[in-house]
Design an enzyme around this catalytic site. Structure first.
Site, PDB file in Angstrom:
ATOM      1  CE  LYS A 173      -2.225  -1.570   3.762  1.00  0.00           C
ATOM      2  NZ  LYS A 173      -2.827  -1.698   4.870  1.00  0.00           N
ATOM      3  CG  ASP A 208      -6.276  -3.460   8.537  1.00  0.00           C
ATOM      4  OD1 ASP A 208      -5.776  -4.586   8.244  1.00  0.00           O
ATOM      5  OD2 ASP A 208      -6.270  -2.485   7.732  1.00  0.00           O
TER       6      ASP A 208
END
Ligand code: ADP
Ligand code: MG
Length: 475
Positions: A173, A208
């Site tokens: 990312k 997450d």
């Protein structure tokens, strides 16, 4: 028997452009469309890859055991800190668990600059420590007797060895800090906290997706999975220990463990996914070419850029934005077409597409745009957005089928701006799942129940710190 499922996701107006424009649109429509048969093949391959990752190390889908054993009851109580690093923002959250599935949060948000994302891990950790320090001062918590327990949501691939220990294996990312891969992010951050005398002890390290699962489960005990559809895409689910064939760490306190699938890497080999030349272009120019291909087809960081790649290809062929005096400077720049523009564009169902026009004008300085061009841009967004949602459906259905979800149903918590704000994204996921789970198609929304777990990743870190407590006490 099940009734036929009536798709909910909207269909757009016909393009009615020049023959060349129409032919181009027909061609890319074929390239971006995933029909039911193909979607089933993708889902089947997804399940095979899950099973591979559970049986052996170093598979494409890593299927990382989280060391989070069992689930929460919703009755847990206490104060916990959470830190969420893994995408666009850094969040520090103070979570107060009140029991009965209720909690309160106070939080602060800071942007992580490009410089920090690609600099040294030491600098990044010092920045994070400063953010926590400032937050504690604001909350009048800087002079506590005992160190505050913190759950650290670190949303990058980490091979965990304990609930608060792990080795980072890669960046994703857009992050690429030096001095991190091969090390334990908990120790690196704890060192920075010690150097700065911040009274915090990191007690849990959590992905997450795992955090999202736990925060959804605190409120909905039938939760089987947690997903992120935000900057990136990933999912975690509750697995039976007996299915984790590669497990070598001995007895656990529960017969279940949460698995972080790291499904963003699904089919990096590209044997199944219908990757187009627009995706390949994005991949080649990314900081992690060849990796995270599934994530690149699905998530917020990339969808706008895929749309832009189609738009600029049409510009190169004189099919779009070729009026004299048109200003294409902005649209020609990498990542200038944000995924949030797709949301704005797709939300426009007016006959004159006024919002599409305004989005192009305000953000990209495209002024001389005719009606055909508005319809083309909207259609491109629809194609890229629909493909993303259908691929997400393949992953969710894969997890639901693997975990043997039955008519009683199960909850799936999802966190991320893409899921939260993109119109039709959820409807399109349900449409895809209905095709993939035909026996449940008549009632898919009540069987595989998707729900927003807003800031699940932040709250989930605190809940993981809480699970860590429970586990230590029961051992
Ligand atoms: P993170 O994943 O970093 O925790 P978010 O869940 O907020 O953060 O996701 C941010 C991503 O969502 C960005 O890539 C952005 O492009 C995308 N995004 C932000 N707003 C929207 C929107 N309105 N519609 C679609 N995507 C959005
Ligand atoms: Mg997030």
């Amino acid at each position: 028997m099940s009734k036929a499922h009536a798709p909910k996701a909207a269909k757009s107006q016909p393009i009615n452009g020049s023959p060349e424009q129409n032919a181009y649109m027909d061609d890319i429509t074929k390239q971006f469309t995933i029909d039911t048969e193909k979607l089933i093949a993708i889902k089947d391959h997804f399940i095979v890859e899950m099973e591979k990752g559970l049986s052996k190390e170093k598979q494409t889908m890593v299927m990382i055991p989280s060391y989070v054993e069992g689930r929460l009851t919703g009755q847990e109580q206490g104060h916990y800190l959470a830190l969420d690093l893994g995408g666009t923002n850094l969040r520090v959250v103070l979570v107060t668990l009140e029991g009965h599935g209720k909690f309160k949060t106070v939080s602060t948000k800071a942007r992580v600059s490009e410089e920090l994302k690609t600099g040294s891990m030491r600098d990044l950790c010092e920045y994070i420590a400063d953010c926590i320090d400032t937050f504690l001062t604001e909350q009048n918590l800087e002079n506590v007797d005992e160190d505050l327990a913190l759950g650290f949501t670190f949303s990058f691939p980490v091979l965990q060895s304990k609930i608060n220990r792990g080795i980072q294996t890669a960046w994703t990312k857009g992050f690429n800090c030096t001095g991190a891969v091969g090390k334990d992010p908990v120790l690196l951050l704890q060192d920075a906290l010690l150097r700065k005398h911040v009274p915090v002890k990191i007690t849990a390290l959590v992905n997450d997706t795992v955090g999202t699962l736990l925060s959804n489960a605190y409120q909905k005990p039938e939760t089987v999975a947690g997903l992120i559809l935000g900057t990136g895409s990933n999912g975690a689910y509750v697995e039976q220990m007996t299915n984790i064939k590669k497990w070598k760490d001995g007895a656990t306190t529960s017969h279940e463990m949460v698995i972080n699938t790291e499904f963003g890497a699904f089919d990096n080999e590209r044997v199944m996914l219908p990757v187009t030349r627009f995706d390949n272009k994005l991949d080649r120019k990314s900081i992690n070419p060849h990796f995270q291909i599934f994530e690149k087809l699905i998530s917020g960081m990339y969808l706008g850029e895929i749309v832009r790649n189609v738009i600029t290809d049409m510009m190169d062929r004189n099919l779009l934005f070729c009026q004299p005096g048109q200003n294409t400077d902005i649209i020609s720049g990498h990542y200038q077409f944000e995924t949030s523009f797709m949301s704005a564009i797709e939300s426009d169902d007016s006959p004159d597409l006024a919002t599409v026009r305004e989005t192009l004008d305000t953000n990209l300085n495209l002024i001389k745009v005719d009606d055909v061009e508005l319809r083309i841009v909207k259609r491109i967004c629809e194609l890229v957005g629909t493909r993303a949602a259908r691929l997400a459906a393949a992953a969710i259905a894969g997890i639901a089928i693997h975990t043997k979800v039955d008519r009683k149903g199960a909850d799936i918590g999802i966190d991320g701006s893409l899921y939260e704000f993109y119109p039709s994204f959820e409807d399109r996921i349900y449409d895809g799942m209905a095709e993939l789970m035909p026996d449940f198609a008549d009632d898919i929304q009540n069987i595989v129940r998707l729900g927003l777990a807003r800031d699940g990743s932040g709250v989930g870190a605190a809940l993981t710190a809480c699970v860590a407590d429970k586990m230590f006490k029961s051992k």
